[in-house]
Motif scaffolding. Structure first.
Motif, PDB file in Angstrom:
ATOM      1  N   ASN A  20     -31.199  -5.309 -69.771  1.00 58.12           N
ATOM      2  CA  ASN A  20     -31.206  -4.072 -70.559  1.00 58.12           C
ATOM      3  C   ASN A  20     -32.411  -3.191 -70.276  1.00 58.12           C
ATOM      4  OD1 ASN A  20     -28.820  -4.792 -71.923  1.00 58.12           O
ATOM      5  ND2 ASN A  20     -29.978  -6.062 -73.385  1.00 58.12           N
ATOM      6  N   HIS A  21     -33.176  -3.529 -69.239  1.00 58.39           N
ATOM      7  CA  HIS A  21     -34.393  -2.783 -68.928  1.00 58.39           C
ATOM      8  C   HIS A  21     -34.179  -1.919 -67.685  1.00 58.39           C
ATOM      9  CE1 HIS A  21     -36.713  -5.094 -71.873  1.00 58.39           C
ATOM     10  NE2 HIS A  21     -36.101  -6.178 -71.408  1.00 58.39           N
ATOM     11  N   THR A  22     -34.539  -0.647 -67.805  1.00 58.65           N
ATOM     12  CA  THR A  22     -34.454   0.286 -66.688  1.00 58.65           C
ATOM     13  C   THR A  22     -35.849   0.550 -66.134  1.00 58.65           C
ATOM     14  OG1 THR A  22     -32.494   1.361 -67.618  1.00 58.65           O
ATOM     15  CG2 THR A  22     -33.733   2.595 -65.951  1.00 58.65           C
ATOM     16  N   PHE A  23     -35.996   0.466 -64.828  1.00 60.04           N
ATOM     17  CA  PHE A  23     -37.284   0.674 -64.175  1.00 60.04           C
ATOM     18  C   PHE A  23     -37.186   1.855 -63.218  1.00 60.04           C
ATOM     19  CE2 PHE A  23     -36.860  -3.863 -65.112  1.00 60.04           C
ATOM     20  CZ  PHE A  23     -38.003  -4.089 -65.856  1.00 60.04           C
ATOM     21  N   GLU A  24     -38.249   2.666 -63.184  1.00 62.50           N
ATOM     22  CA  GLU A  24     -38.313   3.825 -62.303  1.00 62.50           C
ATOM     23  C   GLU A  24     -39.410   3.620 -61.266  1.00 62.50           C
ATOM     24  OE1 GLU A  24     -36.961   7.622 -65.031  1.00 62.50           O
ATOM     25  OE2 GLU A  24     -39.078   7.079 -64.954  1.00 62.50           O
ATOM     26  N   ILE A  25     -39.068   3.829 -60.014  1.00 63.45           N
ATOM     27  CA  ILE A  25     -40.069   3.778 -58.949  1.00 63.45           C
ATOM     28  C   ILE A  25     -40.543   5.205 -58.714  1.00 63.45           C
ATOM     29  CG2 ILE A  25     -40.516   3.217 -56.532  1.00 63.45           C
ATOM     30  CD1 ILE A  25     -38.436   1.035 -56.711  1.00 63.45           C
ATOM     31  N   MET A  26     -41.758   5.495 -59.205  1.00 61.03           N
ATOM     32  CA  MET A  26     -42.324   6.839 -59.104  1.00 61.03           C
ATOM     33  C   MET A  26     -43.137   6.962 -57.822  1.00 61.03           C
ATOM     34  SD  MET A  26     -41.185   8.173 -61.869  1.00 61.03           S
ATOM     35  CE  MET A  26     -42.130   9.704 -61.945  1.00 61.03           C
ATOM     36  N   PRO A  27     -43.103   8.128 -57.171  1.00 62.79           N
ATOM     37  CA  PRO A  27     -43.876   8.301 -55.935  1.00 62.79           C
ATOM     38  C   PRO A  27     -45.352   7.983 -56.098  1.00 62.79           C
ATOM     39  CG  PRO A  27     -42.340  10.113 -56.205  1.00 62.79           C
ATOM     40  CD  PRO A  27     -42.274   9.300 -57.471  1.00 62.79           C
ATOM     41  N   ILE A  28     -45.978   8.420 -57.202  1.00 67.94           N
ATOM     42  CA  ILE A  28     -47.409   8.186 -57.380  1.00 67.94           C
ATOM     43  C   ILE A  28     -47.702   6.694 -57.499  1.00 67.94           C
ATOM     44  CG2 ILE A  28     -47.260   8.566 -59.889  1.00 67.94           C
ATOM     45  CD1 ILE A  28     -50.145   9.607 -59.717  1.00 67.94           C
ATOM     46  N   LYS A  29     -46.865   5.957 -58.236  1.00 70.86           N
ATOM     47  CA  LYS A  29     -47.091   4.532 -58.393  1.00 70.86           C
ATOM     48  C   LYS A  29     -46.808   3.785 -57.094  1.00 70.86           C
ATOM     49  CE  LYS A  29     -46.277   4.333 -63.387  1.00 70.86           C
ATOM     50  NZ  LYS A  29     -45.522   3.675 -64.483  1.00 70.86           N
ATOM     51  N   LEU A  30     -45.812   4.250 -56.362  1.00 72.41           N
ATOM     52  CA  LEU A  30     -45.481   3.629 -55.085  1.00 72.41           C
ATOM     53  C   LEU A  30     -46.631   3.775 -54.097  1.00 72.41           C
ATOM     54  CD1 LEU A  30     -43.374   2.296 -53.228  1.00 72.41           C
ATOM     55  CD2 LEU A  30     -42.543   4.602 -52.672  1.00 72.41           C
ATOM     56  N   ILE A  31     -47.157   4.986 -53.953  1.00 76.77           N
ATOM     57  CA  ILE A  31     -48.236   5.237 -52.999  1.00 76.77           C
ATOM     58  C   ILE A  31     -49.521   4.528 -53.419  1.00 76.77           C
ATOM     59  CG2 ILE A  31     -49.695   6.994 -51.934  1.00 76.77           C
ATOM     60  CD1 ILE A  31     -46.820   6.965 -50.928  1.00 76.77           C
TER      61      ILE A  31
ATOM     62  N   LEU B 118     -51.143  -8.445 -57.422  1.00 76.87           N
ATOM     63  CA  LEU B 118     -50.091  -8.518 -58.429  1.00 76.87           C
ATOM     64  C   LEU B 118     -49.882  -7.162 -59.088  1.00 76.87           C
ATOM     65  CD1 LEU B 118     -48.094 -10.086 -60.189  1.00 76.87           C
ATOM     66  CD2 LEU B 118     -50.002 -10.707 -61.676  1.00 76.87           C
ATOM     67  N   PHE B 119     -50.972  -6.502 -59.479  1.00 75.28           N
ATOM     68  CA  PHE B 119     -50.884  -5.193 -60.110  1.00 75.28           C
ATOM     69  C   PHE B 119     -50.226  -4.184 -59.164  1.00 75.28           C
ATOM     70  CE2 PHE B 119     -52.698  -0.974 -61.015  1.00 75.28           C
ATOM     71  CZ  PHE B 119     -52.370  -0.836 -62.356  1.00 75.28           C
ATOM     72  N   ALA B 120     -50.613  -4.208 -57.885  1.00 77.73           N
ATOM     73  CA  ALA B 120     -50.052  -3.278 -56.897  1.00 77.73           C
ATOM     74  C   ALA B 120     -48.551  -3.479 -56.752  1.00 77.73           C
ATOM     75  CB  ALA B 120     -50.753  -3.466 -55.555  1.00 77.73           C
ATOM     76  N   LEU B 121     -48.112  -4.730 -56.694  1.00 80.06           N
ATOM     77  CA  LEU B 121     -46.681  -5.017 -56.560  1.00 80.06           C
ATOM     78  C   LEU B 121     -45.900  -4.554 -57.785  1.00 80.06           C
ATOM     79  CD1 LEU B 121     -46.825  -8.579 -54.928  1.00 80.06           C
ATOM     80  CD2 LEU B 121     -46.192  -6.420 -53.823  1.00 80.06           C
ATOM     81  N   LEU B 122     -46.480  -4.738 -58.971  1.00 77.90           N
ATOM     82  CA  LEU B 122     -45.822  -4.287 -60.196  1.00 77.90           C
ATOM     83  C   LEU B 122     -45.718  -2.763 -60.231  1.00 77.90           C
ATOM     84  CD1 LEU B 122     -47.388  -6.702 -62.852  1.00 77.90           C
ATOM     85  CD2 LEU B 122     -45.099  -6.794 -61.846  1.00 77.90           C
ATOM     86  N   LEU B 123     -46.758  -2.079 -59.723  1.00 82.19           N
ATOM     87  CA  LEU B 123     -46.714  -0.618 -59.622  1.00 82.19           C
ATOM     88  C   LEU B 123     -45.604  -0.180 -58.670  1.00 82.19           C
ATOM     89  CD1 LEU B 123     -50.329   0.880 -59.358  1.00 82.19           C
ATOM     90  CD2 LEU B 123     -48.628   1.327 -61.132  1.00 82.19           C
TER      91      LEU B 123
END
Length: 257
Positions: free
Chosen positions: A103-114, A247-252
């Motif tokens: 039930n969780h939706t996740f968004e991959i944002m350009p800023i977080k990806l970079i 770990l933090f980078a991968l979660l971002l």
């Protein structure tokens, strides 16, 4: 709880960065990122980083090598503007991918990806021996300024690259530290100039008491770090924080945080 965690991170990070490429920005960005949006975390880190560098400049600046500062610092200033400007563009972009788990939706944002990719890259400098011991000849100092400035402006992480280039500049330990501080100040000024618009827009999201306490903690770390932290402790801490940074980078990157 966030006050304790962030202030402790500022204290430790500031002490480490006195004699290592690893330090304040590397630790503070992901720690601030636990409590604030990543773009706000980078801005808050930049403010603490700059104020702490001014304090270290007061303590150590007279030992800086002007020639190295000029050859490394001028390109760093220019490309710090570019990196910070790219960050401002990334904050305005929409998600590149949405996905759902249960039930969780996740968004991959350009800023977080970079930023996640950049943090992942710099964390490798702490865990891979060939990168940890990486050094470049003096003739590449301007290139070092370009890379260090760009990544400093984009994410605040550039100490490992700066160290890799400065370590071959034939500087005394005092001059090495002081020269790095001056260059870091120049990069901080450049990126804060670009960040200033966003800082004004988002100032109501800042916790100024927390910002002040984190800065004070960084001052204390800078003053006492060289006396209180032993090399073996630093190495163990580097490995631990680098693992958490990965770990933090991968979660971002995955849009989880």
């Amino acid at each position: 709880m966030e006050y304790l965690i962030i202030c402790l991170a500022a204290l430790i990070g500031s002490g480490l960065t006195l004699f290592s490429g690893f330090g304040l920005g590397t630790i503070l960005v992901p720690v601030f990122g636990l409590f604030f949006p990543i773009e706000i975390a980078i801005m808050l880190t930049a403010i603490v980083h700059f104020l702490n560098n001014l304090f270290k400049l007061f303590l150590l600046g007279k030992n800086a090598n002007r020639n190295v500062v000029f050859r490394f610092g001028i390109p760093a200033i220019a490309f710090a503007f570019l990196g910070a400007y790219l960050l401002s563009l990334l904050t305005e972009m929409h998600s590149v991918l949405d996905y759902q788990i249960e039930n969780h939706t996740f968004e991959i944002m350009p800023i977080k990806l970079i930023i996640g990719i950049v943090l992942l890259f710099f964390s490798l400098f702490e865990v891979i021996p060939s990168l940890t011991n990486l050094q470049f000849d003096q003739k590449y100092l301007p290139l070092g300024g370009v890379l260090s400035g760009f990544f400093g402006g984009l994410s605040g992480n550039q100490g490992a690259l700066r160290a890799a280039f400065l370590i071959r500049a034939n500087l005394s330990p005092q001059s090495y530290i002081a020269t790095g501080v001056v260059i870091a100040c120049l990069i901080d000024i450049s990126r804060l100039f670009i960040y200033s618009k966003e800082i004004i827009i988002h100032h109501n999201q800042f916790d100024y008491l927390l910002l002040g306490l984190a800065t004070l903690s960084a001052f204390i770390g800078a003053y006492f770090g060289n006396k209180l932290l032993k090399k073996v402790t630093i190495k163990n801490l580097q490995t631990l924080v680098a693992t958490m940074l990965i770990l933090f980078a991968l979660l971002l990157i995955l849009g989880v945080i």
